[in-house]
Write a protein that holds these residues in place. Structure first.
Motif, PDB file in Angstrom:
ATOM      1  N   GLY A   1       0.787  -1.241   0.000  1.00  0.00           N
ATOM      2  CA  GLY A   1       0.000   0.000   0.000  1.00  0.00           C
ATOM      3  C   GLY A   1       0.811   1.280   0.000  1.00  0.00           C
ATOM      4  O   GLY A   1       0.248   2.374  -0.117  1.00  0.00           O
ATOM      5  N   SER A   2       2.145   1.172   0.157  1.00  0.00           N
ATOM      6  CA  SER A   2       2.949   2.396   0.177  1.00  0.00           C
ATOM      7  C   SER A   2       4.373   2.105  -0.270  1.00  0.00           C
ATOM      8  O   SER A   2       4.814   0.962  -0.230  1.00  0.00           O
ATOM      9  CB  SER A   2       2.968   3.011   1.593  1.00  0.00           C
ATOM     10  OG  SER A   2       3.602   2.118   2.484  1.00  0.00           O
TER      11      SER A   2
ATOM     12  N   PRO B   1       2.004   6.976  -0.051  1.00  0.00           N
ATOM     13  CA  PRO B   1       0.992   5.989  -0.443  1.00  0.00           C
ATOM     14  C   PRO B   1       1.022   5.684  -1.938  1.00  0.00           C
ATOM     15  O   PRO B   1       1.404   6.525  -2.748  1.00  0.00           O
ATOM     16  CB  PRO B   1      -0.338   6.645  -0.046  1.00  0.00           C
ATOM     17  CG  PRO B   1      -0.046   8.101   0.048  1.00  0.00           C
ATOM     18  CD  PRO B   1       1.403   8.247   0.401  1.00  0.00           C
ATOM     19  N   ILE B   2       0.620   4.454  -2.302  1.00  0.00           N
ATOM     20  CA  ILE B   2       0.494   4.108  -3.718  1.00  0.00           C
ATOM     21  C   ILE B   2      -0.921   3.605  -3.988  1.00  0.00           C
ATOM     22  O   ILE B   2      -1.588   3.090  -3.095  1.00  0.00           O
ATOM     23  CB  ILE B   2       1.558   3.077  -4.184  1.00  0.00           C
ATOM     24  CG1 ILE B   2       1.625   1.859  -3.270  1.00  0.00           C
ATOM     25  CG2 ILE B   2       2.912   3.710  -4.294  1.00  0.00           C
ATOM     26  CD1 ILE B   2       2.711   0.855  -3.645  1.00  0.00           C
ATOM     27  N   GLN B   3      -1.329   3.790  -5.224  1.00  0.00           N
ATOM     28  CA  GLN B   3      -2.690   3.462  -5.619  1.00  0.00           C
ATOM     29  C   GLN B   3      -2.842   1.966  -5.879  1.00  0.00           C
ATOM     30  O   GLN B   3      -1.895   1.311  -6.322  1.00  0.00           O
ATOM     31  CB  GLN B   3      -2.984   4.195  -6.930  1.00  0.00           C
ATOM     32  CG  GLN B   3      -4.325   4.865  -6.956  1.00  0.00           C
ATOM     33  CD  GLN B   3      -4.491   5.673  -8.240  1.00  0.00           C
ATOM     34  OE1 GLN B   3      -3.522   6.072  -8.873  1.00  0.00           O
ATOM     35  NE2 GLN B   3      -5.721   5.905  -8.616  1.00  0.00           N
ATOM     36  N   ILE B   4      -4.037   1.435  -5.637  1.00  0.00           N
ATOM     37  CA  ILE B   4      -4.299   0.022  -5.930  1.00  0.00           C
ATOM     38  C   ILE B   4      -5.734  -0.107  -6.426  1.00  0.00           C
ATOM     39  O   ILE B   4      -6.634   0.576  -5.935  1.00  0.00           O
ATOM     40  CB  ILE B   4      -4.020  -0.848  -4.676  1.00  0.00           C
ATOM     41  CG1 ILE B   4      -4.005  -2.337  -5.008  1.00  0.00           C
ATOM     42  CG2 ILE B   4      -4.975  -0.565  -3.540  1.00  0.00           C
ATOM     43  CD1 ILE B   4      -3.282  -3.200  -3.972  1.00  0.00           C
ATOM     44  N   TRP B   5      -5.929  -0.913  -7.458  1.00  0.00           N
ATOM     45  CA  TRP B   5      -7.272  -1.160  -7.995  1.00  0.00           C
ATOM     46  C   TRP B   5      -7.621  -2.612  -7.739  1.00  0.00           C
ATOM     47  O   TRP B   5      -6.846  -3.513  -8.072  1.00  0.00           O
ATOM     48  CB  TRP B   5      -7.304  -0.919  -9.515  1.00  0.00           C
ATOM     49  CG  TRP B   5      -7.143   0.511  -9.926  1.00  0.00           C
ATOM     50  CD1 TRP B   5      -8.138   1.433 -10.086  1.00  0.00           C
ATOM     51  CD2 TRP B   5      -5.924   1.189 -10.281  1.00  0.00           C
ATOM     52  NE1 TRP B   5      -7.608   2.642 -10.508  1.00  0.00           N
ATOM     53  CE2 TRP B   5      -6.257   2.526 -10.639  1.00  0.00           C
ATOM     54  CE3 TRP B   5      -4.577   0.803 -10.334  1.00  0.00           C
ATOM     55  CZ2 TRP B   5      -5.302   3.451 -11.052  1.00  0.00           C
ATOM     56  CZ3 TRP B   5      -3.633   1.740 -10.723  1.00  0.00           C
ATOM     57  CH2 TRP B   5      -3.984   3.044 -11.079  1.00  0.00           C
TER      58      TRP B   5
ATOM     59  N   GLN C   1      -1.787  -2.313 -10.004  1.00  0.00           N
ATOM     60  CA  GLN C   1      -1.139  -1.062  -9.621  1.00  0.00           C
ATOM     61  C   GLN C   1      -0.499  -0.424 -10.847  1.00  0.00           C
ATOM     62  O   GLN C   1      -0.563  -0.985 -11.955  1.00  0.00           O
ATOM     63  CB  GLN C   1      -0.089  -1.321  -8.517  1.00  0.00           C
ATOM     64  CG  GLN C   1      -0.722  -1.617  -7.166  1.00  0.00           C
ATOM     65  CD  GLN C   1       0.278  -1.886  -6.064  1.00  0.00           C
ATOM     66  OE1 GLN C   1       1.304  -2.520  -6.270  1.00  0.00           O
ATOM     67  NE2 GLN C   1      -0.025  -1.435  -4.856  1.00  0.00           N
ATOM     68  N   SER C   2       0.111   0.750 -10.637  1.00  0.00           N
ATOM     69  CA  SER C   2       0.733   1.498 -11.735  1.00  0.00           C
ATOM     70  C   SER C   2       2.211   1.731 -11.432  1.00  0.00           C
ATOM     71  O   SER C   2       2.557   2.242 -10.359  1.00  0.00           O
ATOM     72  CB  SER C   2       0.016   2.853 -11.875  1.00  0.00           C
ATOM     73  OG  SER C   2       0.881   3.824 -12.411  1.00  0.00           O
TER      74      SER C   2
ATOM     75  N   ASP D   1       2.985   5.478 -10.950  1.00  0.00           N
ATOM     76  CA  ASP D   1       2.568   5.938  -9.625  1.00  0.00           C
ATOM     77  C   ASP D   1       3.571   5.476  -8.557  1.00  0.00           C
ATOM     78  O   ASP D   1       3.967   6.236  -7.674  1.00  0.00           O
ATOM     79  CB  ASP D   1       1.166   5.372  -9.345  1.00  0.00           C
ATOM     80  CG  ASP D   1       0.686   5.652  -7.932  1.00  0.00           C
ATOM     81  OD1 ASP D   1       0.623   6.833  -7.561  1.00  0.00           O
ATOM     82  OD2 ASP D   1       0.389   4.689  -7.193  1.00  0.00           O
TER      83      ASP D   1
ATOM     84  N   ARG E   1      -2.494   2.989 -17.336  1.00  0.00           N
ATOM     85  CA  ARG E   1      -1.753   3.177 -16.076  1.00  0.00           C
ATOM     86  C   ARG E   1      -1.608   1.845 -15.345  1.00  0.00           C
ATOM     87  O   ARG E   1      -0.632   1.611 -14.644  1.00  0.00           O
ATOM     88  CB  ARG E   1      -2.509   4.142 -15.145  1.00  0.00           C
ATOM     89  CG  ARG E   1      -2.505   5.589 -15.583  1.00  0.00           C
ATOM     90  CD  ARG E   1      -3.404   6.400 -14.656  1.00  0.00           C
ATOM     91  NE  ARG E   1      -4.758   5.842 -14.603  1.00  0.00           N
ATOM     92  CZ  ARG E   1      -5.700   6.230 -13.733  1.00  0.00           C
ATOM     93  NH1 ARG E   1      -5.427   7.156 -12.836  1.00  0.00           N
ATOM     94  NH2 ARG E   1      -6.907   5.691 -13.750  1.00  0.00           N
ATOM     95  N   ARG E   2      -2.614   0.976 -15.471  1.00  0.00           N
ATOM     96  CA  ARG E   2      -2.667  -0.251 -14.676  1.00  0.00           C
ATOM     97  C   ARG E   2      -1.824  -1.339 -15.355  1.00  0.00           C
ATOM     98  O   ARG E   2      -2.337  -2.224 -16.016  1.00  0.00           O
ATOM     99  CB  ARG E   2      -4.122  -0.676 -14.486  1.00  0.00           C
ATOM    100  CG  ARG E   2      -4.837   0.300 -13.568  1.00  0.00           C
ATOM    101  CD  ARG E   2      -6.338   0.394 -13.793  1.00  0.00           C
ATOM    102  NE  ARG E   2      -7.065  -0.763 -13.323  1.00  0.00           N
ATOM    103  CZ  ARG E   2      -8.381  -0.785 -13.144  1.00  0.00           C
ATOM    104  NH1 ARG E   2      -9.103   0.307 -13.399  1.00  0.00           N
ATOM    105  NH2 ARG E   2      -8.987  -1.869 -12.753  1.00  0.00           N
TER     106      ARG E   2
END
Length: 558
Positions: free
Chosen positions: A2-3, A22-26, A34-35, A38, A91-92
């Protein structure tokens, strides 16, 4: 997961400053993405913040190393992201380690019984890269034809930093079926260099339908490999140095997977009192197992001889400590399971408010509640509170030692009680279920040639005193905690120190940079042992019952 985190250490392994971003997650059903763009931005932010907090100037940074989850990154010829998502969102471009979309592909790969599979416990997990690659080829043809490089995330970070796409023996051997021992006897860690990747089994890739990955000198999956800590390229490129706030040419070590970096960060953290005088360094390190306990838990043990253990990943040559074989057990959901049990309980909002008002974490409050319950009920020892509640923690399948991704979690002994006290009991029984799972892994490894008698623990859950004490009592081993909390970051910094030639190799650096903190001993009360032995029997029976239920229902549906 998560980070992105960065830490700065001195040559004695003391943490001078750390920061996270923090990092993004789908997440959509079994697909978790993730990307890389990012994540790189988050890494740059964390590195700059850590330097600033530690008051360390760019010219004082001797070297750096990357450690990351074993997520799969796709990029094109220019290094731009290629989507791995049904959404086609460019991005993903990362399939996250815990993504289980490729269960069917893993089953089909395992059905072929290829000889390489004996080096990953007898079969690939859907969390490894071959099944995920096959899934992309079968489901996202456009992305498949666009991708020029498929990389483990930690290798991609090192590539983004240096422009050198040499892969690590850690990532390739553990997650890509690369046979690292093809280099045994040819190269030693001290000859540090990138080696031609002669450990790919091309027949395996062709058999499973991915022969196109080994065409063109295996450029898409790795044409050269190196021991962890080998200095990559010419160090940081001018572009990445600017983005990270560091100097061009700063040495960068070949990467590790995050859990393996945790192993490197703690495996030599043994205080004098616990070290065995009659054993050589080489024998002593082979008696230890490191628990890297975070969202999931990895169980790392090394040996000088290769040990084949059914249902346990490995033996992986040089995948953590160069020139040692690694055995890697694991539980796919531990921290994630405790969060799930607590957050989905009716008492969770009330508990969160109480914890906030007392300025403690939810887990610290639960530990306090359990102590007062034990006191009120006048029971002989705290663990006995859970005598009517039994948990099989396979909520995300069983990674080791049963290696059954279809296994499900079980909670036995539920009532209509929705109080905070009852939630505390469920939390205790879940911790115990996780610890019985670790006991099962340790016993299984020792039955197949290991001699593990000491555990070391690091990661977020290692900060929870109840979690560690229950593990010590249940497994019957002392558990050593490291001096520094941030073991994964310390392991990554070891890579940087070795790349910068501060030490001759990884094990040498570990002896200087690892340091022990507290040692937690098992209870000496024989009643505690008797209690856990009984509960462990019930724990083992929960899976056996599940198999029997599965077969009954399969027959009913025939």
């Amino acid at each position: 997961t998560g980070s992105a985190r960065a830490g700065i250490f001195d040559e004695k392994g003391k943490l001078l400053g750390s920061a996270s971003s923090p990092i993004q997650i789908w997440k959509e059903k079994d697909c978790i993405e993730q990307s890389s763009t990012d994540i790189w931005l988050a890494v740059c932010t964390a590195v700059k913040s850590a330097c600033s907090l530690a008051n360390v100037a760019a010219e004082d940074v001797a070297g750096l190393g990357f450690a990351a989850t074993c997520s799969l990154v796709a990029v094109d010829a220019d290094g731009s992201p290629v989507s791995v998502s049904w959404s086609a969102d460019a991005r993903r471009n990362i399939i996250v380690w815990m993504d289980h979309r490729a269960v069917d592909q893993a089953d089909r790969i395992n059905a072929r019984n290829s000889p390489v599979l004996q080096y990953c416990g007898g079969g690939v997990s859907p969390e490894m890269q071959a099944p995920k690659l096959l899934w992309v080829k079968e489901n996202l043809q456009e992305s498949w034809s666009m991708a020029c490089r498929w990389m483990d995330l930690s290798d991609w970070l090192a590539y983004r930093a240096t422009g050198d796409d040499t892969r690590s023996l850690c990532t390739t051997v553990c997650k890509w079926t690369y046979l690292g021992h093809a280099h045994m006897g040819q190269w030693r860690e001290l000859d540090s260099r990138d080696m031609e990747a002669c450990g790919w089994d091309e027949v395996f890739w062709e058999e499973i339908g991915l022969g196109d990955l080994v065409e063109g000198n295996r450029a898409k999956i790795g044409r050269s490999v190196a021991f962890p800590g080998h200095a990559l390229g010419s160090g940081l490129t001018p572009t990445s140095a600017k983005e990270l706030g560091l100097l061009p040419g700063t040495p960068v070590g070949t990467s590790l997977i995050d859990a393996h970096a945790g192993g490197v960060g703690v495996m030599e953290s043994v205080p004098e009192a616990e070290s065995k005088a009659d054993l050589s360094d080489e024998e002593a390190i082979c008696r230890r197992m490191v628990l890297v306990c975070g969202t999931s838990t990895c169980h790392m043990a090394v040996s000088k001889n290769k040990l084949f253990i059914p249902g346990v990943w490995g033996p992986f040559w040089s995948a953590m400590i160069p020139e040692y074989w690694l055995t890697e057990g694991g539980q796919s959901a531990t921290g994630a399971l405790l969060d799930y049990i607590v957050e989905n309980h009716a008492a969770a909002p009330l508990l969160a408010n109480h914890a906030a008002s007392q300025s403690v974490s939810i887990f610290e409050l639960l530990n306090k509640i359990l102590l007062s319950m034990a006191h009120e009920q006048n029971i002989p020892f705290l663990s006995a509170l859970s005598q009517d509640t039994h948990v099989l923690p396979d909520f995300h399948g069983n990674r080791s030692p049963v290696a059954d991704p279809k296994s499900k979690g079980v909670i036995c002994g539920l009532t209509l009680d929705t109080s905070e006290k009852y939630l505390a009991l469920l939390y205790l029984a879940t911790i115990q279920g996780i610890a019985y799972g670790t006991r099962h892994i340790v016993e299984h490894c020792n039955a197949h040639g290991h001699k593990i008698d000491t555990l070391l623990a690091c990661g977020g859950l290692a900060k929870n005193s109840l979690y560690i004490q229950e593990h010590a009592d249940i497994i019957g081993c002392p558990i050593i905690l490291p001096r520094e909390n941030e073991s994964v970051l310390l392991g990554a910094s070891v890579l940087g120190a070795v790349a910068a030639k501060k030490f001759s190799g990884i094990h040498d650096a570990m002896k200087s940079m690892n340091a022990a903190g507290k040692v937690v001993h098992p209870s000496s009360d024989p009643r505690v042992k008797k209690y856990h032995d009984a509960k462990y029997k019930i724990f083992r029976s929960l899976y056996e019952q599940q198999l029997s239920h599965r077969s009954t229902m399969a027959q009913a549906l025939q």
